[in-house]
Design a protein around this motif. Sequence first.
Motif, PDB file in Angstrom:
ATOM      1  N   GLY A 261      46.861 121.905  10.522  1.00  0.00           N
ATOM      2  CA  GLY A 261      46.972 120.598   9.881  1.00  0.00           C
ATOM      3  C   GLY A 261      47.022 119.467  10.890  1.00  0.00           C
ATOM      4  N   ALA A 262      47.800 119.682  11.973  1.00  0.00           N
ATOM      5  CA  ALA A 262      47.889 118.645  13.007  1.00  0.00           C
ATOM      6  C   ALA A 262      46.525 118.413  13.653  1.00  0.00           C
ATOM      7  N   ARG A 263      45.789 119.489  13.875  1.00  0.00           N
ATOM      8  CA  ARG A 263      44.457 119.344  14.477  1.00  0.00           C
ATOM      9  C   ARG A 263      43.531 118.541  13.563  1.00  0.00           C
ATOM     10  N   THR A 264      43.611 118.803  12.266  1.00  0.00           N
ATOM     11  CA  THR A 264      42.766 118.058  11.326  1.00  0.00           C
ATOM     12  C   THR A 264      43.074 116.568  11.383  1.00  0.00           C
ATOM     13  N   LEU A 265      44.368 116.235  11.433  1.00  0.00           N
ATOM     14  CA  LEU A 265      44.737 114.817  11.513  1.00  0.00           C
ATOM     15  C   LEU A 265      44.256 114.188  12.811  1.00  0.00           C
ATOM     16  N   LEU A 266      44.418 114.929  13.911  1.00  0.00           N
ATOM     17  CA  LEU A 266      43.979 114.395  15.193  1.00  0.00           C
ATOM     18  C   LEU A 266      42.458 114.221  15.233  1.00  0.00           C
ATOM     19  N   GLU A 267      41.739 115.156  14.633  1.00  0.00           N
ATOM     20  CA  GLU A 267      40.280 115.040  14.615  1.00  0.00           C
ATOM     21  C   GLU A 267      39.844 113.815  13.825  1.00  0.00           C
ATOM     22  N   ARG A 268      40.516 113.571  12.700  1.00  0.00           N
ATOM     23  CA  ARG A 268      40.137 112.407  11.894  1.00  0.00           C
ATOM     24  C   ARG A 268      40.481 111.107  12.614  1.00  0.00           C
ATOM     25  N   ARG A 269      41.612 111.138  13.321  1.00  0.00           N
ATOM     26  CA  ARG A 269      41.958 109.947  14.084  1.00  0.00           C
ATOM     27  C   ARG A 269      41.052 109.773  15.293  1.00  0.00           C
ATOM     28  N   GLY A 271      37.947 110.136  15.335  1.00  0.00           N
ATOM     29  CA  GLY A 271      36.673 109.541  14.948  1.00  0.00           C
ATOM     30  C   GLY A 271      35.764 110.523  14.240  1.00  0.00           C
ATOM     31  N   MET A 272      34.809 109.958  13.538  1.00  0.00           N
ATOM     32  CA  MET A 272      33.819 110.730  12.804  1.00  0.00           C
ATOM     33  C   MET A 272      32.465 110.584  13.493  1.00  0.00           C
ATOM     34  N   ILE A 273      31.647 111.594  13.342  1.00  0.00           N
ATOM     35  CA  ILE A 273      30.289 111.528  13.884  1.00  0.00           C
ATOM     36  C   ILE A 273      29.306 111.812  12.760  1.00  0.00           C
ATOM     37  N   ALA A 274      28.068 111.385  12.951  1.00  0.00           N
ATOM     38  CA  ALA A 274      27.023 111.588  11.951  1.00  0.00           C
ATOM     39  C   ALA A 274      26.063 112.670  12.432  1.00  0.00           C
ATOM     40  N   LEU A 275      25.777 113.627  11.558  1.00  0.00           N
ATOM     41  CA  LEU A 275      24.806 114.677  11.835  1.00  0.00           C
ATOM     42  C   LEU A 275      23.599 114.467  10.931  1.00  0.00           C
ATOM     43  N   VAL A 283      25.236 113.741   7.240  1.00  0.00           N
ATOM     44  CA  VAL A 283      26.621 113.949   6.833  1.00  0.00           C
ATOM     45  C   VAL A 283      27.528 113.418   7.934  1.00  0.00           C
ATOM     46  N   ARG A 284      28.721 112.987   7.545  1.00  0.00           N
ATOM     47  CA  ARG A 284      29.713 112.517   8.496  1.00  0.00           C
ATOM     48  C   ARG A 284      30.860 113.516   8.522  1.00  0.00           C
ATOM     49  N   VAL A 285      31.198 113.971   9.723  1.00  0.00           N
ATOM     50  CA  VAL A 285      32.225 114.985   9.890  1.00  0.00           C
ATOM     51  C   VAL A 285      33.117 114.600  11.058  1.00  0.00           C
ATOM     52  N   PRO A 286      34.341 115.159  11.109  1.00  0.00           N
ATOM     53  CA  PRO A 286      35.207 114.885  12.261  1.00  0.00           C
ATOM     54  C   PRO A 286      34.655 115.548  13.524  1.00  0.00           C
ATOM     55  N   LYS A 287      34.965 114.962  14.653  1.00  0.00           N
ATOM     56  CA  LYS A 287      34.613 115.597  15.917  1.00  0.00           C
ATOM     57  C   LYS A 287      35.347 116.940  16.036  1.00  0.00           C
ATOM     58  N   GLY A 288      34.709 117.887  16.671  1.00  0.00           N
ATOM     59  CA  GLY A 288      35.328 119.189  16.872  1.00  0.00           C
ATOM     60  C   GLY A 288      34.725 120.291  16.025  1.00  0.00           C
ATOM     61  N   CYS A 351      26.159 127.444  15.422  1.00  0.00           N
ATOM     62  CA  CYS A 351      27.522 127.963  15.266  1.00  0.00           C
ATOM     63  C   CYS A 351      28.375 127.739  16.503  1.00  0.00           C
ATOM     64  N   GLN A 352      27.755 127.396  17.640  1.00  0.00           N
ATOM     65  CA  GLN A 352      28.488 127.214  18.888  1.00  0.00           C
ATOM     66  C   GLN A 352      28.529 125.765  19.363  1.00  0.00           C
ATOM     67  N   LEU A 353      27.565 124.984  18.966  1.00  0.00           N
ATOM     68  CA  LEU A 353      27.495 123.594  19.433  1.00  0.00           C
ATOM     69  C   LEU A 353      28.484 122.723  18.669  1.00  0.00           C
ATOM     70  N   ARG A 354      29.393 122.081  19.397  1.00  0.00           N
ATOM     71  CA  ARG A 354      30.378 121.168  18.805  1.00  0.00           C
ATOM     72  C   ARG A 354      30.146 119.784  19.401  1.00  0.00           C
ATOM     73  N   PRO A 355      29.299 118.997  18.770  1.00  0.00           N
ATOM     74  CA  PRO A 355      28.955 117.685  19.338  1.00  0.00           C
ATOM     75  C   PRO A 355      30.130 116.715  19.258  1.00  0.00           C
ATOM     76  N   ASN A 356      30.187 115.789  20.212  1.00  0.00           N
ATOM     77  CA  ASN A 356      31.224 114.762  20.198  1.00  0.00           C
ATOM     78  C   ASN A 356      30.629 113.368  19.998  1.00  0.00           C
ATOM     79  N   ALA A 357      29.360 113.343  19.595  1.00  0.00           N
ATOM     80  CA  ALA A 357      28.693 112.068  19.305  1.00  0.00           C
ATOM     81  C   ALA A 357      27.643 112.331  18.229  1.00  0.00           C
ATOM     82  N   ASP A 358      27.106 111.245  17.659  1.00  0.00           N
ATOM     83  CA  ASP A 358      26.086 111.389  16.625  1.00  0.00           C
ATOM     84  C   ASP A 358      24.949 112.274  17.126  1.00  0.00           C
ATOM     85  N   LEU A 359      24.383 113.066  16.209  1.00  0.00           N
ATOM     86  CA  LEU A 359      23.381 114.048  16.598  1.00  0.00           C
ATOM     87  C   LEU A 359      22.303 114.142  15.532  1.00  0.00           C
TER      88      LEU A 359
END
Length: 585
Positions: A261-269, A271-275, A283-288, A351-359
């Motif tokens: 739960g803490a990780r989810t909150l931190l991810e939302r804080r 920022g979100m990225i667009a895929l 779609v817009r999803v949290p980083k991570g 399944c392995q790529l976790r982008p930290n910016a829009d992609l």
Amino acid sequence: MNHMTFPLASPSREHLQEMVRGVGLRQVRLVSGSILFAYLLSHFVNHALGNISMEALATGVYYHTAFWRFLPVAIVFYGACLVHTVLGIWALYQRRQFSWKAIEPLQLVLGLSIPLLIVTHVVGIRLGQALYGHEKLYPQELYLFFIASPHRIWTMLAVLVIAWVHGCIGLYFWLRMRSFFKRAAPFLLAVAVLIPTLAMLGVYQGGRTTMSDYEDADWRHEALSAEKLGTVAQQTTLERVASGITIGYLGLLGLVVVARGARTLLERRGGMIALSYGNGRTVRVPKGLSVLEASLRNNVPHASVCGGRARCSTCRIRIIGDTASLPEPSPREAFVLHRVGSADPSIRLACQLRPNADLSFFQLFLPHTMSATGHAGSPARIGQERYLVSMFVDMRGSTRLAEKRLPFDTVFIVNRFLGAVSQAVLECGGRPNQFVGDGMLALFGLATNRHEACRQALRAAAMIAANVDELNQFLSHDLHEPIRFGIGIHGGEVIVGDIGYRDHMVFTALGDAVNVAARLQDMTKSLACEAVISDEVRATAGLADDALPAQEVAIRGRNEPMIVRTVEATRVLSALVNDEHAVAA
């Protein structure tokens, strides 16, 4: 002083490095789980001996404990227990999205529940033996289950079923992509049902015998002594230890849930990225999140045969634009990409790529061939490497045939020829695959081993000749000259899967072996024979080296020359294959 070099050392080192690169948490989980499943299987077989007698149970448990308590084996076993449990807890924390809505969460829940169910049993037997020298074997355990605490029998049966189902699900995820799995599945299912059933029946029969023996005072004095069961104080101590472990384990699971739960909150804080999927969908999803997890979370179909375990490459995506800002591939991802021959930095595993910016990207394997969950009904439909024998058959003189006949007459004759060829292929166990004009590609080995696939192809070539002879007799009144043909046969590793676009998908094979078979078919014209067969197929089929004339030829597109076998009349292949079979028998 001259320095000596050893050219073989480098390839060995590279091979070792490649193997190490392919090892990740999933491989460690698979190995540790396999060790635990082997222990479980041994234990279940031991339980099943209760259907024979208590003496059989005692003999079985003697050999069972002698093996699993042997110090090197015990170290490996308890190490596997610890590693598998830690990896299960880590999976609970790490997994953000499950690709299968039921079976993956079920496997995880079952696995995490096993320590809770077995802690009392393990502490009572192993810790009791280590601390106090207790000898709790089947008579003592069955007494506790069936007489002293009958309610515990349901816990025992539950852990039997849960542990077995958890292990079987893991084996299914591992084996379902193997080429033999479809054939072996009915037998594996029968074993998966039979073994726990026999084990539970064995426990029941042992329990009945124990309840009968309990009426004997001498048996009670010997089997239920303090040396075997322990004193009340010792049992109290063991129960406290078991309770402490249970509370600690539950607290650890609770801590992991809070951490999620803490990780989810931190991810939302964070920022979100667009895929962007390259088809207008964004779609817009949290980083991570990985790209595959983002697809599943937003119900975007995404190919993934292995369920996001980096054991296949069907979730591959091609990045649109700059790839410099992307995270580096993990060792496991790099291994898989290297395995499929991809050196392009824009190709990544979703399944392995976790982008930290829009992609922006597009999928290399379209998910419309999948079910709603993104899995194919058969991994081979998506892409699978395997050994197949390719046969190209071409009708000679079809151009001259068309010049002197009406179009419908020409089509009729060509279709009869392809029908004669296809019938031979099917009767010999092959699969007609592609029809190109007056030619056909047939595949052998989709449901058999390479030896039999080569023999099937040779039999089919002989039967094609017989079928074409019959066709020539049938059309003799309409043909100025009999229909002739050329056949090329070669075997090797190819990629099989669905190729095409949308509603125009075709299952076929791609690879050097297919191309070589086509080249060999062309050579029948210059070599004035009905068939050209690679020496690979001849040897794998088990034909003698002098069975067919050999010739070294250059193959267009290959650097090295190749040894082939020419067959002037393919009818002789039937006798050769049958003779070799008789010799082997």
